[in-house]
Design an enzyme around this catalytic site. Structure first.
Site, mmCIF file in Angstrom:
data_model
loop_
_atom_site.group_PDB
_atom_site.id
_atom_site.type_symbol
_atom_site.label_atom_id
_atom_site.label_comp_id
_atom_site.label_asym_id
_atom_site.label_seq_id
_atom_site.Cartn_x
_atom_site.Cartn_y
_atom_site.Cartn_z
ATOM 1 N N ALA A 188 24.878 -9.702 28.409
ATOM 2 C CA ALA A 188 25.203 -10.633 28.668
ATOM 3 C C ALA A 188 25.988 -11.424 28.204
ATOM 4 O O ALA A 188 25.745 -11.638 26.708
ATOM 5 C CB ALA A 188 24.400 -12.055 29.842
ATOM 6 N N VAL A 211 22.174 -10.061 24.057
ATOM 7 C CA VAL A 211 23.461 -11.502 25.146
ATOM 8 C C VAL A 211 24.102 -11.804 23.965
ATOM 9 O O VAL A 211 24.113 -11.433 22.380
ATOM 10 C CB VAL A 211 22.576 -12.778 25.156
ATOM 11 C CG1 VAL A 211 23.714 -13.605 25.297
ATOM 12 C CG2 VAL A 211 21.495 -12.782 25.741
ATOM 13 N N LYS A 212 26.047 -11.949 23.999
ATOM 14 C CA LYS A 212 26.908 -12.015 23.546
ATOM 15 C C LYS A 212 27.830 -13.338 23.951
ATOM 16 O O LYS A 212 27.543 -13.946 24.825
ATOM 17 C CB LYS A 212 28.268 -10.596 23.962
ATOM 18 C CG LYS A 212 29.596 -11.219 22.981
ATOM 19 C CD LYS A 212 30.382 -10.438 23.569
ATOM 20 C CE LYS A 212 31.273 -10.462 24.232
ATOM 21 N NZ LYS A 212 32.742 -10.184 24.179
ATOM 22 N N THR A 213 27.466 -13.940 22.421
ATOM 23 C CA THR A 213 27.970 -15.285 22.404
ATOM 24 C C THR A 213 29.083 -15.706 21.115
ATOM 25 O O THR A 213 29.440 -14.850 21.165
ATOM 26 C CB THR A 213 26.712 -15.939 22.709
ATOM 27 O OG1 THR A 213 27.252 -17.497 22.911
ATOM 28 C CG2 THR A 213 26.283 -16.304 20.911
#
Ligand code: R5P
Length: 261
Positions: free
Chosen positions: A142, A172-174
């Site tokens: 995500a 998760v990529k942020t």
């Protein structure tokens, strides 16, 4: 977690380090021919040996990447907007699970827009994608997309990453931010960071080092690699930090020597 899911994840996150250098070249899905990606096949050819995974769309995968290359594919499966629109959050799923399987995707990537006008649709799309992924043993990454007006602070990114994990994302990529330890601490699955807009190489190495030092499991970096004048040296310098445990200063020293400075 079943065998297929674990096997795909271990192709992306190196099992001995638990970390990943993912090369992101999916920008064209809403930006068109992004600088440095006009001919994506030529751009990535010298970089793939140094990447643990490649994030891109099915169109570029089919048209520009040699199927004989042994690189795990993180397939961008959300889209439906362009930079001509003010609201980029109006995304939908753009690839069927059957086509992702046909392409031998190691993971499926989708953006969520927490706080955006289409927050609910992007979150329920994530949940549906996780169901599809679980059915066939394919992990979901995500991407916490940030609207123009939103702050990239630990409070917001902590909220968005946690929601992504709660809905089922396996990665998760942020974005990196001050207090990033809190973001990582509140997210039960591995986090990788995007590089963001092109900055000086020295700064980008510090960004990667600060992120992994604060608990990130690696990078999903694009422009700071492929828009560099020295992309092959840049991805190797990032790799030294993420996979070999070097500091940003050590990687910078190697980078300078390798470009003859
Ligand atoms: C957004 O366009 C994509 O998801 C990119 O993959 C992401 O932003 C990472 O690329 P960059 O390091 O260039 O920000």
């Amino acid at each position: 977690m079943d065998w297929g899911m674990r096997n795909r994840l271990s192709g992306i996150m190196r099992p001995d380090t638990g970390r990943c250098v993912m090369l992101a070249i999916d920008h064209g899905y809403f930006q068109g021919p992004t600088t440095g990606l006009e001919r994506p096949g030529e751009t990535v050819a010298p970089l793939l040996d140094h990447a643990d995974a490649l994030m891109l769309t099915r169109g570029v995968l089919r048209s520009a990447i040699d199927p004989g290359r042994r690189v795990p594919i993180v397939l961008r499966v959300s889209g439906g907007t362009s930079i001509l629109k003010d609201d980029l959050s109006d995304e939908d799923l753009t690839v069927s699970i059957e086509d992702a399987i046909r392409l031998n995707a190691s993971a499926l990537a989708l953006s969520i827009f927490v706080g955006g006008p289409h927050e609910k649709e992007t979150l329920t799309n994530l949940a549906r994608l996780c169901d599809d992924g679980l059915r066939y043993g394919i992990p979901v990454l995500a991407v916490t997309a940030v609207g123009k007006e939103m702050a990239r602070d630990a409070r917001y990114l902590g909220l968005a990453t946690r929601i992504a994990a709660e809905l089922g994302a396996q990665i998760v990529k942020t974005y990196f931010c001050e207090g990033f330890e809190k973001v990582v601490g509140g997210c039960p699955v591995p986090i990788v960071i995007a590089g963001g807009k092109k900055i000086e190489e020295r700064e980008a190495l510090t960004l990667a080092y600060s992120a992994v030092s604060a608990g990130a499991s690696g990078v999903d970096m694009g422009r700071n690699i492929f828009q560099s004048k020295w992309p092959a040296q840049m991805i190797q310098a990032v790799r030294r930090i993420v996979q070999d445990g070097q500091t940003d200063a050590e990687a910078w020293e190697w980078f300078q020597a390798s470009i003859g400075k």
